[in-house]
Scaffold this motif. Structure first.
Motif, PDB file in Angstrom:
ATOM      1  N   SER A 226      46.365  51.301  48.548  1.00  0.00           N
ATOM      2  CA  SER A 226      45.340  50.482  47.935  1.00  0.00           C
ATOM      3  C   SER A 226      43.935  50.960  48.232  1.00  0.00           C
ATOM      4  CB  SER A 226      45.491  49.042  48.397  1.00  0.00           C
ATOM      5  OG  SER A 226      45.264  48.936  49.762  1.00  0.00           O
ATOM      6  N   TYR A 248      46.485  44.414  40.093  1.00  0.00           N
ATOM      7  CA  TYR A 248      45.899  43.567  41.129  1.00  0.00           C
ATOM      8  C   TYR A 248      46.875  42.499  41.626  1.00  0.00           C
ATOM      9  CZ  TYR A 248      41.510  45.470  39.314  1.00  0.00           C
ATOM     10  OH  TYR A 248      40.506  46.308  38.905  1.00  0.00           O
ATOM     11  N   THR A 250      46.637  38.785  42.986  1.00  0.00           N
ATOM     12  CA  THR A 250      45.690  37.668  43.030  1.00  0.00           C
ATOM     13  C   THR A 250      45.948  36.709  44.178  1.00  0.00           C
ATOM     14  OG1 THR A 250      47.041  36.342  41.501  1.00  0.00           O
ATOM     15  CG2 THR A 250      45.365  37.790  40.536  1.00  0.00           C
ATOM     16  N   ASP A 255      40.672  39.287  44.756  1.00  0.00           N
ATOM     17  CA  ASP A 255      41.875  39.954  44.265  1.00  0.00           C
ATOM     18  C   ASP A 255      41.970  41.360  44.854  1.00  0.00           C
ATOM     19  OD1 ASP A 255      42.161  37.700  42.764  1.00  0.00           O
ATOM     20  OD2 ASP A 255      41.635  38.625  40.850  1.00  0.00           O
ATOM     21  N   GLU A 256      43.170  41.750  45.274  1.00  0.00           N
ATOM     22  CA  GLU A 256      43.372  43.058  45.897  1.00  0.00           C
ATOM     23  C   GLU A 256      43.817  44.080  44.858  1.00  0.00           C
ATOM     24  OE1 GLU A 256      46.059  45.246  49.365  1.00  0.00           O
ATOM     25  OE2 GLU A 256      46.496  43.185  48.753  1.00  0.00           O
ATOM     26  N   PHE A 257      43.061  45.184  44.773  1.00  0.00           N
ATOM     27  CA  PHE A 257      43.477  46.292  43.914  1.00  0.00           C
ATOM     28  C   PHE A 257      44.688  46.952  44.558  1.00  0.00           C
ATOM     29  CE2 PHE A 257      43.533  50.664  42.484  1.00  0.00           C
ATOM     30  CZ  PHE A 257      43.295  50.547  41.124  1.00  0.00           C
TER      31      PHE A 257
END
Length: 465
Positions: A226, A248, A250, A255-257
């Motif tokens: 990531s 992503y 959520t 939000d994490e890529f």
């Protein structure tokens, strides 16, 4: 791209040494970390003292095989090694305060501490094995870690995980934490701690505000996945790669890529199996894909967002060898295709490509570096399988056996994909020839990046789209 391997149990931070050993028993947590997802670290164990039924977490440990665990030597110092009492490991745990329904608890029946570990004279050879009476059952929440080759050297960033404190002497979390930390050279670490305290059998890692802490004796891995970027790349233009997706989770705030992905049809996306291995394939309720994006922080009015409703991974995907590293994503409603959002063209079955290809993504600029805001791309030369196998064998990695006929190798000194580019496209002419999969380091001329060869999987894609 990074090779996922166990390289250490306890990361030492590059900071002024504390007068209290950082891995003594005590309830503490990863510093500067993030809540892990269930199943994200399936080899992470809670090592517990169950005297008086209190189930006290005092150290981390690591699943190696179903009946053999790895931990630090200091975590078991002074125990009855041949007949340990009131010690257990818990696998598949996520929240220590609740029953997640995924846990497996096992009593420790034998401890094998390194014969040259001495708690009172430094921390050299700080390793021990734990044997359990009943083997663990491997599943998506519980599985073993991959050991590195003897003497293998790691650089860049590592990921540490555990239930240790948020700060030195601070509170402990209930939920498993993890954080990415830069690996520091032995010489730099010795400059901070003193030459006599840092042995060749240790790795130092950490930065201000990011570290492992008490009771977080844990795994250190090379980063894989990531918030990283193309190495040696160039800013893409709006609409230049209309099939490029951002992927992503959520459940994180923000939000994490997670990874890259690729538009195939307006309702079917392609990514790597490694990018989705920890998510519920039938109900991936936290996952979204973004199309038409260029700058991750600006609203360019070209973006389209869709929820992922189903994941289809190849049945033969192996996260340890990266074989069959391909997956499809189905979304809740089709994308509206336009000049910024459109599908890629698959190659013919068995089609062979040579020369240069383009790879793109929002992965890091360098191994262990930071990620860009704007989509990047770079042209990389492709290698034959034989050349790639030779490169991975002759430079000390001893990984040539992992290069299969359904993989493509590409890259050169200073030009490569990196962490966070996984699942993204490799384009040869007008065709999707590869999917970013794995590698050792980023932009290292000795180790080209490795990609899933799409022409090998054309029938599989058609059968599952």
């Amino acid at each position: 791209m990074k090779l996922l391997s166990l390289c250490l149990f306890a990361a030492s931070a590059l900071a002024a040494p504390s007068t209290i050993p950082r891995f003594r028993r005590g309830h503490s947590r990863i510093v500067g970390g993030t809540d892990a997802r269930p199943g994200q670290f399936p080899y992470q164990l809670s090592f517990q003292d169950i005297t008086f039924g209190n189930n006290i977490h005092f150290c981390g440990a690591i699943v190696y095989t179903p009946d053999t665990m790895i931990t630090a030597g200091h975590c078991v110092d002074g125990e009855n090694y041949d007949n340990p009492q009131n010690l257990r490991i818990v696998a598949g745990d996520y929240n220590l305060a609740t029953d997640d329904g995924t846990e497996q608890a096992r009593d420790v029946t034998l401890i094998i501490q390194h014969e040259d570990f001495n708690y009172n004279y430094g921390w050299e050879n700080d390793i021990a094995l734990l044997k359990v009476g009943v083997a663990l059952t491997f599943d998506k929440y519980v599985s073993g870690v991959t050991l590195p080759a003897q003497g293998q050297v790691f650089t860049g960033n590592g990921i540490v995980s555990g239930w240790g404190t948020l700060t030195h002497g601070g509170q402990t979390p209930d939920i498993l934490q993890y954080v990415s930390v830069p690996i520091v050279t032995d010489s730099a670490c010795r400059d901070s701690y003193g030459a006599s305290d840092i042995y060749d059998s240790m790795i130092c890692a950490g930065e201000v505000g990011k570290d492992s802490c008490q009771a977080a004796t844990s795994t250190l891995q090379e980063s894989n996945g990531s918030q990283n970027k193309i190495v040696g790349g160039t800013y893409a233009r709006p609409g230049q790669f209309p099939f490029q997706l951002g992927f992503y989770d959520t459940h994180s705030t923000p939000d994490e890529f997670v990874c890259g992905a690729i538009i195939y049809h307006n309702d079917t996306m392609i990514t790597s199996g490694g990018c989705v291995r920890y998510f519920d394939h039938n109900n991936p309720d936290s996952l979204v894909v973004g199309a038409g994006d260029l700058n991750l922080v600006l609203d360019e009015e070209t973006e389209q967002w869709r929820k992922v409703i189903r994941i289809i991974s190849h049945d033969g995907f192996d996260p340890d060898t990266h074989e069959n590293d391909i997956a499809l994503l189905k979304i809740d409603r089709p994308f509206d295709l336009n000049e910024y959002v459109s599908g890629v063209t698959l190659p013919g079955k068995g089609q062979i490509f040579s020369g240069n290809s383009f790879v793109s993504g929002w992965g890091t600029l360098s191994s262990g570096g930071s990620g860009p805001l704007v989509l990047q791309y770079v042209s990389v030369p492709m290698f034959s399988d034989e050349t790639c196998r030779s490169a991975y064998d002759s430079n000390g990695a001893f990984l040539g056996w992992k290069i299969k006929d359904y993989m493509i190798c590409a890259g050169e000194d200073g030009k490569d994909t990196c962490s966070g580019d996984g699942g993204g496209p490799m384009i040869c002419g007008d065709y999707l020839c590869g999917i970013t999969s794995w590698g050792v380091g980023c932009g290292d001329a000795r180790y080209p990046g490795v990609y899933t060869k799409v022409s090998y999987f054309v029938d599989w894609i058609h059968d599952n789209e």
